[in-house]
Every structure is written in C-alpha cells, then in structure tokens.
Design a protein around this motif. Structure first.
Motif, PDB file in Angstrom:
ATOM      1  N   TYR A 117      39.700  31.352  43.346  1.00 17.01           N
ATOM      2  CA  TYR A 117      41.324  31.146  43.197  1.00 17.01           C
ATOM      3  C   TYR A 117      41.871  32.231  43.875  1.00 17.01           C
ATOM      4  O   TYR A 117      42.707  32.321  44.824  1.00 17.01           O
ATOM      5  CB  TYR A 117      41.445  30.753  42.029  1.00 17.01           C
ATOM      6  N   ASP A 118      41.542  33.490  43.305  1.00 17.37           N
ATOM      7  CA  ASP A 118      42.068  34.715  43.899  1.00 17.37           C
ATOM      8  C   ASP A 118      41.884  34.888  45.138  1.00 17.37           C
ATOM      9  O   ASP A 118      42.848  35.383  46.009  1.00 17.37           O
ATOM     10  CB  ASP A 118      41.292  35.763  43.121  1.00 17.37           C
ATOM     11  N   ARG A 119      40.565  34.906  45.579  1.00 20.73           N
ATOM     12  CA  ARG A 119      40.412  35.085  47.163  1.00 20.73           C
ATOM     13  C   ARG A 119      41.227  33.762  47.946  1.00 20.73           C
ATOM     14  O   ARG A 119      41.703  34.222  48.837  1.00 20.73           O
ATOM     15  CB  ARG A 119      38.761  34.606  47.284  1.00 20.73           C
ATOM     16  N   ALA A 120      40.971  32.731  47.438  1.00 17.04           N
ATOM     17  CA  ALA A 120      41.699  31.604  48.441  1.00 17.04           C
ATOM     18  C   ALA A 120      43.320  31.981  48.421  1.00 17.04           C
ATOM     19  O   ALA A 120      44.072  31.614  49.600  1.00 17.04           O
ATOM     20  CB  ALA A 120      41.474  30.138  47.703  1.00 17.04           C
ATOM     21  N   ALA A 121      43.866  32.419  47.438  1.00 20.09           N
ATOM     22  CA  ALA A 121      45.282  32.756  47.383  1.00 20.09           C
ATOM     23  C   ALA A 121      45.629  33.980  48.219  1.00 20.09           C
ATOM     24  O   ALA A 121      46.566  33.972  49.148  1.00 20.09           O
ATOM     25  CB  ALA A 121      45.729  33.120  46.028  1.00 20.09           C
ATOM     26  N   LEU A 122      44.540  35.024  48.418  1.00 17.08           N
ATOM     27  CA  LEU A 122      44.966  36.051  49.285  1.00 17.08           C
ATOM     28  C   LEU A 122      44.634  35.572  50.804  1.00 17.08           C
ATOM     29  O   LEU A 122      45.517  36.085  51.725  1.00 17.08           O
ATOM     30  CB  LEU A 122      43.765  37.133  49.111  1.00 17.08           C
TER      31      LEU A 122
END
Length: 271
Positions: free
Chosen positions: A134-139
């Motif tokens: 989720y952190d990667r997708a948000a970035l």
C-alpha cells in the motif's frame, strides 16, 4: 453488468485475454492468463484495507523530501527486489514524521519495505496483512499527481505496436519476482488500461473517496470485459483494484512517452 464485491469474498477463476504487450513472457502470443485467485486473504476485512490505504496515502502526500534516487528504485525498480525493498524502507525511516499508523520501532532494515505486517489481532482470523504494498502504491499515485497531473492516455497510444512492445519489455523485466497470482492481476489491469485508457485516467486522477472515482472504476471494468473473459461476476477489492490500475497506468504512460521513468533525474545524473 459486472458486480463489484470485496476481494474478501474470494476471486472467481476467470480467463483473461491480455494485450500483446502483456504476453511477451509466453511462447504463444494468443495465450490467455487464468486468474486462479487463491483465497489466502479472504478473511481480511474491508476496514483493514481502508485503514492501510488511508495511512499510506497520507504518508505519500506528506513525505515531500523523499530522495529521488529512492523513488526511482521504489517506483521503477522490480517489486519484491532487494534494492526496491531497501529503498522503500529507507524512504519511510527518513520521513518517519509522516508515517502514521502501523510501524514497529527498532525493527531492522528493510522491515518496512518487505512487509510491515499490521497488528490485526482485532480481526477475526488474525492473518498477517502487509502494509508495504500500500505504501508503494501510494507513492506511485503521488508520483503521477506530482509529475504527470491530469495526463491522459489515448487508445491511439495504447494500440500502437511500438508502445506495446516497450510496455511488454518493461513489464517482463519488472515483474519477474512477483508471485504468480499477482503477475496475473498485473496482466489483467494492463489489459484494462490499454483497452479503456480514458476510464483508467479518470480512475487515477479522481479523488479516492469521490463518486467520480467509483464511477470510473465501474466504467473501466464494464468497458473491458475482454480482459476478464466476459465474466458475469467479478469480485474485487476497490482499493487494491485502484492500486493495480495506478501501477498499470504509470507503466503505460512511461511506454507511451518512451522514457524510463516519469520521475526527474537525480541531481548527479543531469547532463
């Protein structure tokens, strides 16, 4: 009409026709991808997914000073690779003031980039849920918002054989380490974005909580039945679906522009 039901209910097996660009790793260009959809995460609640997504989005929007070299590894590198995981971990540790929610003080590198399992003991089956994706997708979403705001894709671009070839080469390299089921999800969303780029752009650029964003997701699925084998019922999690679409949209943009990244070059690489 395709019905959107939370992934927690399970993902129905469907045959998915992929675009030429997503078939590069297959010996037959006409091969289909079968989404088997293991029910490994069926007990996860929508509340857990929503919380993860909200925390990750806040982090990506708050962390304005992430080293651009880290972002290149996170966004343009191979998911699940060691450089990508260490880069995500470092981006989080150097912006911990923006990192609200699930975190574990004292954890060794690259803890935050590998999984960062949330403390979900409150949930019924207590299965581990990783925050890292989720952190990667948000970035990725934030990178599009910062460096390609309101950029659209057209069918002329996605149907161009040279663009498709560039996309296929990029994805074959980047997705080697993804689990099989995840590679299949990637192929599905690449197909969707390629066949309905306008709807995909609406989904990516509209606010996550807006009615327009939900309408765009429904329209994207309804306009790309060829990508799901004309399935009568498609069970997805809206948050995860959007994250896959964002990633696919980014990859199509890079291929259409014929550039290695949408991100600016690091300072030491400027000519």
């Amino acid at each position: 009409m395709l019905f959107l039901i939370a992934l927690a209910a399970g993902f129905l097996p469907v045959t998915v026709a992929t675009p030429v660009s997503a078939q590069q790793s297959d010996a037959k260009s006409s091969a289909d991808v079968v989404v088997t959809g293991k029910k490994q995460r069926e007990e996860r609640t929508a509340g857990a997914v929503t919380a993860l997504d909200e925390y990750s989005v806040r982090f990506a929007r708050c962390a304005k000073k992430v080293d651009i070299r880290l972002l290149h590894k996170i966004i343009d590198g191979e998911p699940y690779s060691s450089p990508s995981q260490y880069a995500l971990d470092r981006a989080i540790r150097t912006n911990m003031g923006c990192y609200m929610g699930y975190h574990t003080p004292g954890s060794p590198e690259p803890y935050y980039g590998v999984c960062n399992a949330i403390d979900n003991h409150a949930y019924r089956f207590r299965l581990p849920v990783c925050r890292a994706p989720y952190d990667r997708a948000a970035l990725v979403a934030e990178a599009i918002a910062r460096y390609a705001p309101d950029v659209r894709l057209t069918k002329t671009q996605t149907m161009n054989v040279q663009v498709q070839a560039r996309l296929g080469a990029r994805e074959k390299q980047r997705n080697r380490l993804r689990p099989l089921t995840e590679r299949q999800y990637v192929a599905v969303t690449l197909c969707m974005v390629g066949n309905a780029p306008e709807a995909a752009a609406d989904l990516v650029h509209n606010n996550r909580s807006s009615k327009l964003q939900k309408s765009a997701a429904d329209r994207l699925i309804e306009e790309t039945s060829e990508c799901t084998g004309d399935a009568k019922e498609l069970k997805i999690d809206r948050v995860e679906f959007r994250n896959y679409v964002v990633d696919a949209f980014y990859s199509w943009l890079v291929a259409a522009r014929n550039v290695p990244s949408l991100l600016p070059l690091p300072p030491d690489q400027h000519s």
